[in-house]
Design an enzyme around this catalytic site. Structure first.
Site, PDB file in Angstrom:
ATOM      1  CE1 TYR A 297      25.197  40.688  81.259  1.00 27.72           C
ATOM      2  CE2 TYR A 297      25.241  38.459  80.381  1.00 27.72           C
ATOM      3  CZ  TYR A 297      25.107  39.320  81.450  1.00 27.72           C
ATOM      4  OH  TYR A 297      24.888  38.817  82.712  1.00 27.72           O
ATOM      5  CE1 TYR A 298      32.186  37.973  75.083  1.00 26.64           C
ATOM      6  CE2 TYR A 298      32.025  40.355  75.285  1.00 26.64           C
ATOM      7  CZ  TYR A 298      32.290  39.235  74.524  1.00 26.64           C
ATOM      8  OH  TYR A 298      32.646  39.356  73.215  1.00 26.64           O
ATOM      9  CB  THR A 372      26.825  43.075  68.402  1.00 22.09           C
ATOM     10  OG1 THR A 372      26.878  44.042  69.454  1.00 22.09           O
ATOM     11  CG2 THR A 372      25.829  43.542  67.359  1.00 22.09           C
ATOM     12  CD  GLU A 373      32.061  41.927  71.032  1.00 18.30           C
ATOM     13  OE1 GLU A 373      32.642  41.541  72.072  1.00 18.30           O
ATOM     14  OE2 GLU A 373      32.473  42.853  70.313  1.00 18.30           O
ATOM     15  CG  ASN A 374      26.055  36.160  75.226  1.00 18.45           C
ATOM     16  OD1 ASN A 374      25.282  35.225  74.992  1.00 18.45           O
ATOM     17  ND2 ASN A 374      26.494  36.382  76.442  1.00 18.45           N
TER      18      ASN A 374
END
Length: 474
Positions: A297-298, A372-374
């Site tokens: 999530y960005y 796992t991504e931010n």
């Protein structure tokens, strides 16, 4: 957040991917990947994957920095073409030995390896032989690759992700080696078949993992989407709902339920797309039970409805090779959300959106999740005294950790938080101008300098967050 809601075994970590950090793109028997090929096409305007962050030669030093940071987990990917250089031929033992050294070192330092099998880097030989995922042969090549990894690292890797952001990757032509389609129709037919084959490969890998190592956990890593309507007009609201469905939730439905939702089947019918399938596929897809959802999530998106017409019939891709200005399923117009600030690269910063999607996915799928991504990509400045003051990154991460904590109070089960990224790495379209890491890598696009690792202010802030179990976000 004075009292922590994060459990003692919460996986505080950080993330990266193979082609973006490793370098050594052809060293010790590694083959070229599609990601390598694409990066080489941009070598005249930015850094490429030949050196990247040179993790291949700095891994021992980098893991020492992870330990000092206090990381409980490190989410990274294996390079398929480092392990099987041509994708489906001989196994490169030096590739397996490299990853085993990294995994052993992580474990020795109390860091849980969270391993992704495939992060945008299909072996280029498979693109040349089969056009990659267009062929069912690629599915079985991936199944073999997954088996090799599960067997080699059984008992060491307890957390696996199969494919990173399939739902995003499928919309980016170069990542799918769709370079010169004869028409938009042909491109979308290829895309749909490739997507289906990746779902099959994912399901086969899930089943294999559970058979080979019953104690391991495995799931997808998806690009999450939260879309707002530009106005309260029903058409805009419907466009926002459909954007989330077609960009993310159709993919999660396949992973969880083993079949396409009705709206996606209608899309295929309206586009006159017939998938090539086999009788055993239904059982493969439905019997593969994932253990958790990893999500990236960005930002959030904002759209208004754009009706199909004679010039832009349903499904035609008017804006090829972009990620946000078209909807290949049903048209919308991408809009600026005036209620949100944006980064220098245009990402609309919205921690509330994270809370909303965590709640949405939990309520719909009832599976535990890990982020796992931010992260926040910015042009960081190295000061004359050798420091990087990235307060903007601290503000971003703090607000998103709080949003995650709020979601947990809402009842969402979270396993961990691994922001993007541990260290500066090769951005696919901005090279080293766009930096995400807690650790600065002292190089730019065309000057390797000394590749020195320099912890940023955000490194020391996150160190404090981890040490406090998430209770100290000051």
């Amino acid at each position: 957040m004075s009292e922590t809601i994060f459990p003692e075994n919460f996986l505080w970590g950080a993330s990266s991917s193979a082609f973006q950090i490793e370098g050594a793109w052809d060293e010790d028997g590694k083959g070229m990947s599609v990601a390598d090929f694409n990066s080489f096409q941009r070598s005249s305007v930015q850094a490429d994957s030949r050196i990247a962050s040179d993790f291949y030669h700095h891994w021992h030093e980098d893991i020492a920095l992870m330990k000092k940071l206090g990381m409980k987990a490190y989410r990274f990917s294996l390079s398929w073409s480092r392990i099987i250089p041509d994708g489906d031929g001989n196994v490169n033992q030096k590739g397996l030995e490299f990853y085993e050294k990294v995994i052993d070192e992580l474990i020795a330092n109390g860091i849980e390896p969270l391993v992704t099998l495939y992060h945008f880097d299909l072996p280029f030989a498979l693109a040349e032989k089969y056009n990659g995922w267009l062929s069912r042969k690629c599915v079985y090549a991936f199944e073999r690759y997954a088996r090799i990894c599960f067997e080699r690292f059984r008992g060491k890797v307890k957390w696996w992700q199969v494919i990173n952001e399939q739902n995003l990757m499928i919309r980016v032509d170069e990542r799918m080696n769709i370079y010169h389609p004869e028409s938009a129709q042909q491109a979308d037919e290829m895309r749909a078949q490739m997507d289906y084959h990746m779902f099959l490969a994912h399901a086969l890998a899930v089943k294999l993992c559970h058979e080979i190592d019953p104690d391991a956990k495995i799931g997808p890593a998806v690009s999450s989407t939260c879309t707002y309507p530009k106005t309260s007009r029903p058409e805009d609201v419907w466009a926002a709902v459909r954007n989330d469905w077609f960009k993310t939730e159709y993919c999660l439905d396949m992973h969880v339920y083993g079949e396409y939702p009705g709206y996606f089947r209608n899309y295929l019918k309206e586009r006159n797309i017939t998938l090539s399938t086999e009788p055993e596929d239904e059982n493969i897809l439905k019997s593969a039970k994932i253990d958790y959802i990893a999500l990236n999530y960005y930002r959030t998106l904002c759209v208004s409805a754009l009706a199909a017409d004679a010039e832009h019939p349903l499904g035609t891709r008017a804006f090829r090779n972009t990620e946000v200005d078209f909807d290949q399923y049903g048209y919308f117009r991408n809009e600026r959300n005036e209620n949100l600030e944006a980064s220098e690269y245009g990402a609309q910063i919205d921690p509330m959106g994270l809370r909303m999607i965590l709640n949405r996915y939990w309520q719909k799928y009832r599976l535990p999740m890990i982020i796992t991504e931010n992260g926040l990509g910015m042009h960081d400045e190295l000061t004359s005294d050798g420091k990087i003051h990235d307060s903007y990154r601290i503000d971003y991460l703090r607000s998103h950790i709080r949003a995650m904590g709020d979601a947990m109070r809402d009842g969402v089960q979270m396993l961990g938080y691994c922001p993007w990224s541990f260290m500066d790495l090769l951005s696919s379209h901005q090279g080293f101008r766009k930096r995400y890491g807690f650790v600065y890598v002292n190089r730019d696009d065309f000057d390797l300098k000394d590749l020195r690792r320099i912890p940023k202010d955000s490194y020391f802030w996150y160190q404090k967050v981890i040490a406090s179990g998430g209770s100290d976000l000051s």
